[in-house]
Design a protein around this motif. Sequence first.
Motif, mmCIF file in Angstrom:
data_model
loop_
_atom_site.group_PDB
_atom_site.id
_atom_site.type_symbol
_atom_site.label_atom_id
_atom_site.label_comp_id
_atom_site.label_asym_id
_atom_site.label_seq_id
_atom_site.Cartn_x
_atom_site.Cartn_y
_atom_site.Cartn_z
ATOM 1 N N UNK A 240 -2.961 3.516 -13.418
ATOM 2 C CA UNK A 240 -3.449 4.706 -12.729
ATOM 3 C C UNK A 240 -3.794 4.403 -11.274
ATOM 4 N N UNK A 241 -4.425 3.263 -11.027
ATOM 5 C CA UNK A 241 -4.758 2.879 -9.650
ATOM 6 C C UNK A 241 -3.486 2.698 -8.822
ATOM 7 N N UNK A 242 -2.485 2.071 -9.424
ATOM 8 C CA UNK A 242 -1.224 1.864 -8.711
ATOM 9 C C UNK A 242 -0.541 3.190 -8.406
ATOM 10 N N UNK A 243 -0.615 4.143 -9.330
ATOM 11 C CA UNK A 243 0.003 5.452 -9.105
ATOM 12 C C UNK A 243 -0.693 6.184 -7.960
ATOM 13 N N UNK A 244 -2.008 6.101 -7.899
ATOM 14 C CA UNK A 244 -2.751 6.765 -6.818
ATOM 15 C C UNK A 244 -2.335 6.199 -5.466
ATOM 16 N N UNK A 245 -2.193 4.868 -5.399
ATOM 17 C CA UNK A 245 -1.756 4.241 -4.144
ATOM 18 C C UNK A 245 -0.328 4.657 -3.814
ATOM 19 N N UNK A 246 0.560 4.625 -4.815
ATOM 20 C CA UNK A 246 1.969 4.949 -4.596
ATOM 21 C C UNK A 246 2.140 6.398 -4.141
ATOM 22 N N UNK A 247 1.263 7.274 -4.587
ATOM 23 C CA UNK A 247 1.355 8.664 -4.158
ATOM 24 C C UNK A 247 1.184 8.800 -2.648
ATOM 25 N N UNK A 248 0.383 7.928 -2.054
ATOM 26 C CA UNK A 248 0.183 8.006 -0.597
ATOM 27 C C UNK A 248 1.448 7.607 0.156
ATOM 28 N N UNK A 249 2.318 6.811 -0.466
ATOM 29 C CA UNK A 249 3.555 6.386 0.196
ATOM 30 C C UNK A 249 4.536 7.549 0.335
ATOM 31 N N UNK A 266 9.247 -1.121 -4.760
ATOM 32 C CA UNK A 266 10.091 -2.305 -4.616
ATOM 33 C C UNK A 266 9.684 -3.437 -5.543
ATOM 34 N N UNK A 267 10.447 -4.503 -5.499
ATOM 35 C CA UNK A 267 10.205 -5.642 -6.385
ATOM 36 C C UNK A 267 8.817 -6.238 -6.164
ATOM 37 N N UNK A 268 8.373 -6.306 -4.927
ATOM 38 C CA UNK A 268 7.073 -6.905 -4.635
ATOM 39 C C UNK A 268 5.917 -6.060 -5.160
ATOM 40 N N UNK A 269 6.167 -4.766 -5.404
ATOM 41 C CA UNK A 269 5.083 -3.886 -5.840
ATOM 42 C C UNK A 269 4.625 -4.159 -7.269
ATOM 43 N N UNK A 270 5.453 -4.834 -8.054
ATOM 44 C CA UNK A 270 5.023 -5.144 -9.427
ATOM 45 C C UNK A 270 3.802 -6.059 -9.441
#
Length: 319
Positions: A240-249, A266-270
């Motif tokens: 959920x935290x990762x999704x919130x951050x990704x939404x800003x992108x 991207x690959x580094x985001x995992x």
Amino acid sequence: MTRSQRQSLARAEGLWFEDCGLIIQADSTLFRVSRDFLAARSPVFEGMLSLPAPRNADKMDGCPFVRLPDSAQDITVFLKALLYSESFEPYPAPTTFTVIASVLRMSHKYEVDALRKRALAHLSAVHPTKLGRWTRLQTPLFLLPPQPVALEIALLARQTSALWLLPIALYRVCEYTHESDIIVGTNDGQLGPVDQVACVKAIRWLETAGASKILDFLWVPATIMGCFSLPSLRCQTSRMKARIVAETWRESEPGTSALLPLTLWGEADWERLEVCDTCLQAMKGAHAKAKQEIWNKLPELFDLPPWTELERMKAEALR
């Protein structure tokens, strides 16, 4: 041609051969090359040069004189590619987009198939028709700066009927070019009405439904079967935290473009995730599936034939 007009012309360096019998003018540059050599490699020049010269035809230094409507830059690069093999070597030899564009424009116009195939091979290598090749692709230097070159590649692909380049070329236009420049054009040209409409429609889908689809793995399903972190909810919290951050992108400032689905995660985001191996593998599988679905949809987004037909065109052109 008057004396003053002739004095304003410059001989092309490395493309003026005193023992050759054809003089070509492009812009204010003169080229002296072999008439037979040019005719042997270009059916268009062969037909042009085989026509009987009118009695009042222009001559220079006793040689037939031909004015071409093409730019001096295009003709310089084109003739050098014909005469000096090292000036434009096959892929993956390094080159520049300027060279590729000039060679492709002129070889398409004057039907020099060998050079046309070589130029298309350079562009095809960085405009893949398979997702796996896209994923492994490193941005080549000749695509920089991205915005004007992306637009120019799309225009060039249309001009030379290289439709298999267009899904990625137009995707990059959507990624790097603001909507106003897509509609109005830039110093490098303007897309045709069909591609303008397709890009504006594609941007809307890519930035909304497409972006949501590529990020769905971060919260669908809410609980992954076999998750090792239950009942602590560590995996769900991290996702959920990762999704919130990704939404800003997905957001973009006025005059800039947002990240589009193929590059949104991207690959580094995992490495942002603190999840168990079961959840990680399930998410990677869901992400890969969504990415493939978006890739499959690209030709349709830009009103192009499906990938299978585009691949057939590519194989035929490069054969």
